[in-house]
Design a protein around this motif. Structure first.
Motif: not given
Length: 590
Positions: A406-411, A433-434, A453-456, A483-487
């Motif tokens: 799926r396309p990535e959705q960013s904000i 940013a997410q 396509s997983l998580g954010y 600080l960049a985190r992966e979920y």
């Protein structure tokens, strides 16, 4: 050899630079070596004067390393893969444009900056804000342009340690421009981390040129390069040394520009070819043909400006490594269409800008993007919602791709301040940013990986810059906290290759015929894996570089040193970076 000579004559390239700023609707000549801001668009521009670029080195990545909020992923040495990451969100969310049109990368989905050398550039612009005309989802963009402007002829060369030689020639009039350059680099340098040895077999040969013709609102530009290189394998402790890999590339792009009443028309055709031979002798190849066009219309009513942009592109790819699962197919095409509309209101010290974009890409439903930016005096805020479509390789690379991605959705939400006072200029920003539906490579077995396509991913932090300029002196300092985190797997683990803090300082002093340039860069520790350990943590590094120039009216001689303290470090684990490097360069105006 004759083939390379023909390519050198036929292919196109670029050089030098003069730049203006349009802050507040006024055309103002920028100081030749400073970085300035354009408030409504928040664009930083670099320009070249007769003494050269305001950085140590000759590559675009070395210029961008002075910018706050930016992290360059470098696989070591000239010609190696180099990508630009803004605020920890990854190279696919950074748009790169040539002559106002996006540099398309439908296969990998990211732009390799390795072919861009400073003597071949005329204007460079960078922004940490969105631009929906260039991309439906990038949180920042890099713009490269060149135009014939003046009568000038330049020649130059650079010689450096470890077998590097670079030459170029540039001829320009107000009507046309022609530039040709060539590079040969052996990249033979010793290293001590993660093990002691000599990095061999990293030969890089590169030819590049540009031509441009401009008259009466019309410009036609050609840019391209051809390169071949051998790529040494990663250096891993306890692992045997593997054979080198080989890569051959060619790229040719032609762009046409036509000024219309109240608008602008752009069209571009690109041909790209790549042949890669891995350490086991297996050959992968691909050929890309891209055709894109864009028409923009604008109207001004009192304090309001509005307009729209229609964009269309067709990509055609041939490769021996495309498949659905393990069922291969030799070719694929895709089409993209987009409608972008914007408005802008500006009065005195306040402004408001909004952008919206609808994008349709083959095999995906219609996607929307939006951006809103507002400012008052020195302060401003921006919020953007964007989308990134999966690349063809992420969907169809044999044994790895996943057609259901799926396309990535960013904000991105950011607040910033830009203020000038006498000889001082300060800039600061806080950001969040997410990215959702992030495309992640998951190991299914020791020998097979799959994209899903997983998580954010979420990143937040602050960045700042302080500049002082007076007569022949320029001083600057910049820093980034991130600080960049992966979920997806770790539920909040630190994202690989995102240093929590980085900083840089620099200065330039010119007195008479002499010029002294110094810059330093510090990058903190960072992990190369979602599972940090003492084997995956990369050590921090501090780099010092300087150059000393003697300048005459018609020529200039520069002696420089990169990585003056002989630091050993890695940007990407397993790929040692060059140690101390001396170089000598000469430039002449004919």
């Amino acid at each position: 050899m004759w083939r390379w000579c023909l390519r050198l004559i036929w292919l196109p390239e670029l050089l030098t630079a003069q730049v203006t700023d349009t802050t507040g609707g006024r055309e103002v000549s920028l100081p030749p070596v400073s970085i300035e801001g354009e408030r409504p668009l928040r664009v930083k521009r670099w320009t070249l004067d007769s003494t050269g670029w305001a950085t140590v080195g000759n590559h675009l990545s070395q210029l961008l390393s002075q910018t706050e909020g930016v992290y360059l992923r470098d696989y070591g040495g000239q010609g190696s893969l180099k990508t630009l990451s803004i605020r920890g969100m990854g190279a696919p969310l950074t748009a790169v444009s040539l002559q106002g049109l996006p540099l398309r990368a439908p296969t990998l989905g990211l732009i390799n900056l390795a072919p861009f050398f400073l003597p071949a550039l005329k204007e460079v612009a960078f922004s940490p804000g969105g631009n929906l005309t260039l991309s439906p989802g990038a949180i920042g963009f890099l713009s490269l342009r060149w135009h014939p402007t003046e009568n000038r002829t330049r020649i130059g060369w650079r010689l450096a340690r470890y077998g590097e030689a670079f030459i170029y020639t540039h001829h320009e009039t107000p009507t046309y421009l022609l530039q040709v350059s060539a590079l040969s680099a052996l990249n033979r340098y010793p290293f001590s981390e993660p093990a002691s040895g000599l990095r061999e077999g990293a030969e890089y040969r590169y030819l590049q040129s540009t031509w441009a013709y401009r008259r009466s609102g019309i410009q036609i530009t050609g840019w391209g390069y051809a390169s071949q290189q051998s790529i040494p394998p990663p250096v891993l402790v306890g692992a045997p040394v593997a054979p080198s890999e080989a890569l051959r590339q060619h790229f040719l792009s032609h762009t046409g520009e036509l000024n219309l009443p109240g608008g602008h028309l752009l069209f571009q055709h690109t041909i790209e070819g790549l042949t890669y031979t891995d350490r086991f002798g297996q050959v992968s190849w691909s050929r890309l043909h891209t055709l894109q066009a864009q028409i923009a219309q604008q109207k001004v009513i009192s304090l309001w400006t509005g307009g729209y942009t229609l964009y269309g592109a067709i990509d055609y790819v041939e490769s021996n490594r495309m498949a659905k699962g393990f069922v291969s197919f030799p070719r694929i095409w895709q089409g993209e269409g987009a409608l972008t509309a914007y408005f802008q209101w500006q009065r005195s010290r306040a402004y408001l800008r909004g952008e919206g974009r609808l994008t349709a890409l083959s095999r995906f439903p219609l996607q929307g993007s939006a951006l809103l930016r507002a400012g008052w005096r020195a302060f401003g805020v921006e919020i953007m919602r964007g989308v990134r479509f999966p690349s063809l390789w992420e969907r169809y690379w044999v044994g790895y791709g996943n057609p259901t991605l799926r396309p990535e959705q960013s904000i991105q939400l950011q607040a910033f301040v830009e203020k000038s006072w006498k000889n001082w200029q300060v800039y600061g920003a806080a950001f969040l940013a997410q990215t959702r539906h992030r495309i992640i490579t998951v190991p299914l077995s020791p020998v097979r990986w799959q994209a899903y396509s997983l998580g954010y991913v979420e990143s937040y932090g602050a960045e700042g810059r302080l500049t002082f300029q007076q007569r022949g002196l320029l001083l600057w300092g910049a820093g980034t906290l991130l600080l960049a985190r992966e979920y997806s797997f770790t539920q909040g683990g630190l994202l690989p290759y995102t240093p929590p803090y980085a900083a840089g300082v620099g200065g330039l002093y010119r007195h008479g015929r002499w010029r002294l340039l110094y810059q330093a860069q510090y990058v903190s520790w960072r992990s190369s894996s979602l599972a940090p350990s003492r084997y995956t943590l990369l050590q921090p590094y501090l780099l010092h570089s300087a150059s000393f120039s003697y300048i005459r009216s018609k020529w200039a001689l520069e002696l420089g040193i990169e990585n003056a303290t002989d630091a050993t470090y890695q940007v990407i684990q397993g790929y040692p970076m060059p140690i101390r490097l001396f170089y000598l360069s000469w430039t002449a105006q004919l």
